[in-house]
Design an enzyme around this catalytic site. Structure first.
Site, mmCIF file in Angstrom:
data_model
loop_
_atom_site.group_PDB
_atom_site.id
_atom_site.type_symbol
_atom_site.label_atom_id
_atom_site.label_comp_id
_atom_site.label_asym_id
_atom_site.label_seq_id
_atom_site.Cartn_x
_atom_site.Cartn_y
_atom_site.Cartn_z
ATOM 1 N N ASN A 1 -31.328 -18.509 -32.316
ATOM 2 C CA ASN A 1 -32.261 -19.584 -31.965
ATOM 3 C C ASN A 1 -32.500 -20.411 -33.233
ATOM 4 O OD1 ASN A 1 -34.298 -21.244 -31.139
ATOM 5 N ND2 ASN A 1 -35.819 -19.620 -30.789
ATOM 6 N N TRP A 2 -31.852 -21.562 -33.286
ATOM 7 C CA TRP A 2 -31.957 -22.402 -34.494
ATOM 8 C C TRP A 2 -33.237 -23.234 -34.517
ATOM 9 C CZ3 TRP A 2 -26.174 -24.488 -34.813
ATOM 10 C CH2 TRP A 2 -25.352 -23.419 -35.194
ATOM 11 N N LYS A 3 -34.015 -23.126 -33.455
ATOM 12 C CA LYS A 3 -35.295 -23.849 -33.370
ATOM 13 C C LYS A 3 -35.078 -25.323 -33.770
ATOM 14 C CE LYS A 3 -37.597 -19.447 -34.040
ATOM 15 N NZ LYS A 3 -38.734 -18.675 -34.475
ATOM 16 N N HIS B 1 -40.743 -19.227 -24.897
ATOM 17 C CA HIS B 1 -40.867 -18.820 -26.297
ATOM 18 C C HIS B 1 -42.323 -18.988 -26.748
ATOM 19 C CE1 HIS B 1 -40.313 -18.504 -30.596
ATOM 20 N NE2 HIS B 1 -39.123 -17.982 -30.363
ATOM 21 N N GLU C 1 -40.499 -10.471 -28.035
ATOM 22 C CA GLU C 1 -40.749 -10.993 -29.373
ATOM 23 C C GLU C 1 -42.250 -10.875 -29.665
ATOM 24 O OE1 GLU C 1 -37.350 -13.928 -30.632
ATOM 25 O OE2 GLU C 1 -39.111 -15.006 -29.953
ATOM 26 N N SER D 1 -38.165 -11.135 -36.824
ATOM 27 C CA SER D 1 -37.779 -10.645 -38.158
ATOM 28 C C SER D 1 -36.611 -9.659 -38.119
ATOM 29 C CB SER D 1 -38.974 -10.018 -38.877
ATOM 30 O OG SER D 1 -39.986 -10.987 -39.076
ATOM 31 N N GLY E 1 -34.035 -15.692 -35.194
ATOM 32 C CA GLY E 1 -34.426 -17.003 -35.706
ATOM 33 C C GLY E 1 -33.862 -17.206 -37.106
ATOM 34 N N GLY E 2 -34.698 -16.972 -38.116
ATOM 35 C CA GLY E 2 -34.347 -17.287 -39.509
ATOM 36 C C GLY E 2 -32.984 -16.766 -39.953
HETATM 37 P P1 13P Z 1 -37.273 -14.766 -36.650
HETATM 38 O O1 13P Z 1 -35.979 -14.022 -36.456
HETATM 39 O O2 13P Z 1 -37.192 -15.823 -37.698
HETATM 40 O O3 13P Z 1 -38.428 -13.828 -36.826
HETATM 41 O O4 13P Z 1 -37.547 -15.578 -35.293
HETATM 42 C C1 13P Z 1 -37.589 -14.886 -34.094
HETATM 43 C C2 13P Z 1 -37.609 -15.886 -33.016
HETATM 44 O O5 13P Z 1 -38.629 -16.531 -32.788
HETATM 45 C C3 13P Z 1 -36.368 -16.085 -32.256
HETATM 46 O O6 13P Z 1 -36.600 -16.755 -31.075
#
Ligand code: 13P
Length: 245
Positions: free
Chosen positions: A8-10, A93, A165, A210, A231-232
């Site tokens: 998820n590159w947001k 989300h 999540e 995370s 995410g990150g």
């Molecule tokens: P992180 O992996 O950065 O904690 O983000 C999780 C997330 O929100 C994926 O949708």
């Protein structure tokens, strides 16, 4: 069994950076045995779709509208996402629930519209720190599932995915701490059985929050964890490759 790993590159990358990363991933992640899905922002989706063709990597969207067509300014139709080659769509989300005030009724309608368009929804659920600390996480998750899945019908278990999540574990929260693999596995078992009661099918459940190279193997070793929503760490080739391997 293959794990499902969703990046998820947001809204973290610009247009060109999204395309560059997609190109890099098609070269570096092709041939890995797990199912890997990239979810760039809407603007990058058509170009990333073209880049991913024949790469073995799959395309996902970060949201979709609650209707297939109509006067909904700014929205994107799930039917158009499907036509573009999108397979998965992240819905509910916690960042959209918080910043865009998406409620369960909207998420429920989005799930139904996505399924009708032939997309596979990835429904996100997760308790906040307050529910965690008051011991109310499970009833809270059960309610999130009950509202989001109300009246939702699927033909096959693989038609819908659920991602757990915990909001307090997402890395953009400065105090975020990942949950340990055993607790995550317990929560996912709970979520999967609640969802199975509602859907009459046992959907795949993912963990997100995370996930990093240092903890992915521990999570992966838990049979109930069907994969990750990342995410990150999905923005860095070296980290994401380890998670996908
Ligand atoms: P992180 O992996 O950065 O904690 O983000 C999780 C997330 O929100 C994926 O949708």
């Amino acid at each position: 069994m293959k794990k499902l790993i969703i990046a998820n590159w947001k809204m973290q990358l610009g247009y060109r950076a999204s395309l560059d990363l997609a190109r890099l991933y098609t070269k570096q992640l092709a041939g890995l045995k797990n199912e890997i899905v990239l979810c760039p922002d809407y603007l990058s989706l058509p170009a990333v779709s073209a880049i991913l063709k024949k790469s073995g990597l799959l395309l996902g969207a970060q949201d979709s509208a609650a209707s297939a067509r109509g006067a909904y300014t700014g929205e994107v139709s799930p039917a158009d996402l499907k036509a573009l080659g999108v397979k998965y769509v992240i819905l509910g989300h916690s960042e959209r629930r918080e910043h865009l005030h998406e409620n369960s009724a909207i998420i429920n309608a989005k799930i139904k519209a996505a399924l009708a368009a032939g997309l596979t929804p990835v429904l996100c659920v997760g308790e906040k720190i307050a529910e965690r600390e008051s011991g109310e996480a499970r009833p809270y998750l059960a309610e999130e599932l009950r509202h989001a899945l109300k009246g939702v019908k699927i033909k096959r278990a693989s038609d819908l995915v659920i991602a757990y999540e915990p909001v307090w574990a997402i890395s953009t929260n400065k105090d975020a701490k990942p949950i340990d693999a055993i607790s995550a596995s317990d929560m996912l078992g709970f979520i999967q059985s609640k969802a199975a009661n509602l859907l009459e099918k046992k959907p795949r459940v993912l963990y997100g929050g995370s996930v990093f190279p240092g903890n992915a193997a521990d999570f992966s070793a838990q049979p109930v964890i069907g994969g990750f929503l990342v995410g990150g760490a999905s923005l860095k080739l070296t980290d994401f490759k380890i998670i996908c391997s």
